[in-house]
Design an enzyme around this catalytic site. Structure first.
Site, short mmCIF file in Angstrom:
data_model
loop_
_atom_site.label_atom_id
_atom_site.label_comp_id
_atom_site.label_asym_id
_atom_site.label_seq_id
_atom_site.Cartn_x
_atom_site.Cartn_y
_atom_site.Cartn_z
N HIS A 21 -8.17 -1.51 0.65
CA HIS A 21 -9.40 -2.31 0.65
C HIS A 21 -9.08 -3.78 0.37
O HIS A 21 -9.52 -4.68 1.11
CB HIS A 21 -10.36 -1.78 -0.43
CG HIS A 21 -11.61 -2.57 -0.56
ND1 HIS A 21 -12.78 -2.23 0.10
CD2 HIS A 21 -11.91 -3.70 -1.27
CE1 HIS A 21 -13.72 -3.11 -0.19
NE2 HIS A 21 -13.22 -4.01 -1.04
N GLU A 22 -8.31 -4.01 -0.68
CA GLU A 22 -7.98 -5.39 -1.04
C GLU A 22 -7.06 -6.04 0.00
O GLU A 22 -7.13 -7.25 0.23
CB GLU A 22 -7.34 -5.45 -2.42
CG GLU A 22 -8.22 -4.93 -3.55
CD GLU A 22 -9.56 -5.64 -3.64
OE1 GLU A 22 -9.65 -6.80 -3.18
OE2 GLU A 22 -10.52 -5.04 -4.14
N HIS A 25 -9.14 -7.77 2.65
CA HIS A 25 -9.54 -9.13 2.26
C HIS A 25 -8.35 -10.09 2.36
O HIS A 25 -8.47 -11.20 2.90
CB HIS A 25 -10.04 -9.12 0.81
CG HIS A 25 -11.29 -8.36 0.58
ND1 HIS A 25 -12.44 -8.54 1.34
CD2 HIS A 25 -11.62 -7.41 -0.35
CE1 HIS A 25 -13.40 -7.75 0.89
NE2 HIS A 25 -12.93 -7.05 -0.13
#
Length: 450
Positions: A21-22, A25
């Protein structure tokens, strides 16, 4: 279940999902020219840290309950003049939207990957053949009978009971008609049956869709001969031993383990009289059943089990796909589960699903351990489902979540200028309150299931 599986399964699950997920980003931020200061998996005290050639600090921290990507931003600290163009807040609205949306999108892509691998690996499934139908039940009223094999539910083909359950879960809390297509026993003739639903299982805690229709899946007979005992359970305390064969409960004869399970679950906290065959001698044993769950979910617990048995080959089917077919399956499952997650949230808000079905970290840890112990396929399925949940929840338009930031940026895009800092601060306070409230509710639900 081994505590080791639970711990390792949970750490792997959180580590993989949070990192991916990170990374979403992080990767898009880099592509948009934003300077990333820190990429952290976990919170709190750093356990491991290092820097790359761009000056980004990578951290693995002590509390593995999330992570974050810290970017250069004038709103958080003074930025040197030569780095201003690398600040997140200096990027266009479209770029900021792309950076924020990349985290949830990464979770959906990860789910697709896991489902693709599972489809390639294949699985052995039990054919969804009806074992029995309870009299006067919804299934009986629709004309369903023992021996029929379910082929489709609401037009969606099913190959096993997991597929059946998934299609039924989609109808929880609803009214109307549930269409079930079956193949008649011993023939190739199909027939379609209409099951009438009226606020079906609306607001129920821990609903069991298949059982609530009055359907019991077919399975081989299991003699009620004890092969497992919970050291702290009622059966052990009452003096039952491995190898004991249960003959009756409160005077009602039992010759199959399912009869024992049904009888015990229906008597939470009650004292029952058992007749037990041990070494050729019939014994009378008094046993006080424990209680599991609360409210409508209350059930009796005996603390005993029997050995499994072999399934007939004709009741099993191998389901697997080639590389290209597996892509279609992965995309379809990800889409279906995403819609189901959104639909479940909507039904909870409308009161059609009980909020007691929310699960928190304890339940996640238990399922992580059980799926890891069960095998690679089950664990990958679990990771895919959890990744989808993480992606969907992060896209909800709640300030503090990715979806809340996206909402602010979309408003800025439409208005041509951002919302005031005061409005955004109010939104953040409301968002934090909502998220903390939901987390506490999920934790309370977890504790009530212990």
């Amino acid at each position: 279940m081994s505590a080791l599986y639970m711990i390792v399964g949970t750490l792997v699950a959180l580590g993989v999902l949070v990192t991916f997920h990170e990374f979403g980003h992080f990767w898009v931020a880099r592509r948009c020219g934003v300077k990333v200061l820190r990429f952290s998996v976990g919170f709190g005290t750093p356990l491991v840290r290092w820097h790359d050639r761009h000056g980004t600090e990578f951290v693995v921290a002590a509390i593995p309950l999330g992570g974050y990507v810290k970017m250069l931003d004038e709103r958080e600290a003074e930025v040197p003049a030569h780095l201003l163009e690398q600040s997140f807040n200096r990027k266009t609205v479209r770029q900021r939207i792309a950076i924020v949306a990349a985290g949830p999108i990464a979770n959906f892509l990860l789910a697709i990957l896991f489902f693709w691998v599972v489809a390639l690996l294949g699985s052995q499934q039990v054919r969804p053949v009806i074992g029995s139908v309870a009299p006067e039940s919804l299934a009986a009223q629709a004309g369903l009978e023992a021996g029929q094999e379910l082929l489709a539910v609401d037009g969606e083909p099913v190959t096993g009971w997991n597929g059946v359950n998934l299609q039924l879960v989609r109808r929880l809390g609803e009214s109307g008609t549930l269409e079930v297509r079956v193949q008649e026993k011993g023939s190739n003739v199909d027939s379609t049956h209409q099951v009438r639903l009226d606020g079906w299982l609306k607001g129920e805690d821990n609903p069991d869709p298949i059982a609530s229709l009055g359907i019991r899946p077919w399975r081989p007979a299991l003699p009620p001969v004890l092969a497992e005992l919970d050291p702290k359970g009622p059966a052990q305390a009452a003096g039952l031993k491995l190898g004991d064969r249960l003959q009756s409960i409160d005077g009602i004869a039992v010759d199959d383990w399912q009869q024992v399970v049904d009888s015990v679950r229906a008597r939470p906290g009650q004292r029952v009289q058992l007749k037990v065959l041990r070494d050729g001698e019939v014994l009378d044993v008094a046993l006080e059943l424990a209680v599991r769950g609360e409210g409508k979910a209350r059930s009796g617990y005996m603390g005993a089990g029997v050995a499994g048995t072999e399934w007939p080959a004709e009741m099993l089917r191998e389901v697997s796909y080639g590389p290209l077919e597996a892509v279609g399956q992965a995309l379809s499952r990800t889409w279906t589960m995403s819609l189901l997650t959104l639909d479940s949230i909507k039904k909870m808000l409308l009161g059609e699903l009980s909020v007691k079905n929310l699960s928190g970290p304890i339940t996640i840890a238990k399922v992580a351990g059980a799926s890891a112990q069960s095998g690679v396929g089950d664990f990958l399925n679990f990771l895919a489902y959890l990744s989808i949940s993480l992606g969907v929840l992060n896209l909800l338009p709640i300030p503090v979540l990715d979806g809340g930031h996206l909402l602010f940026y979309l408003v800025e895009w439409v208005r041509g200028r951002p919302l005031s800092e005061r409005v955004q601060a109010w939104g953040m306070q409301i968002g934090i309150s909502l998220v903390v409230g939901v987390m506490l509710l999920a934790l309370v639900n977890d504790l009530s299931r212990l």
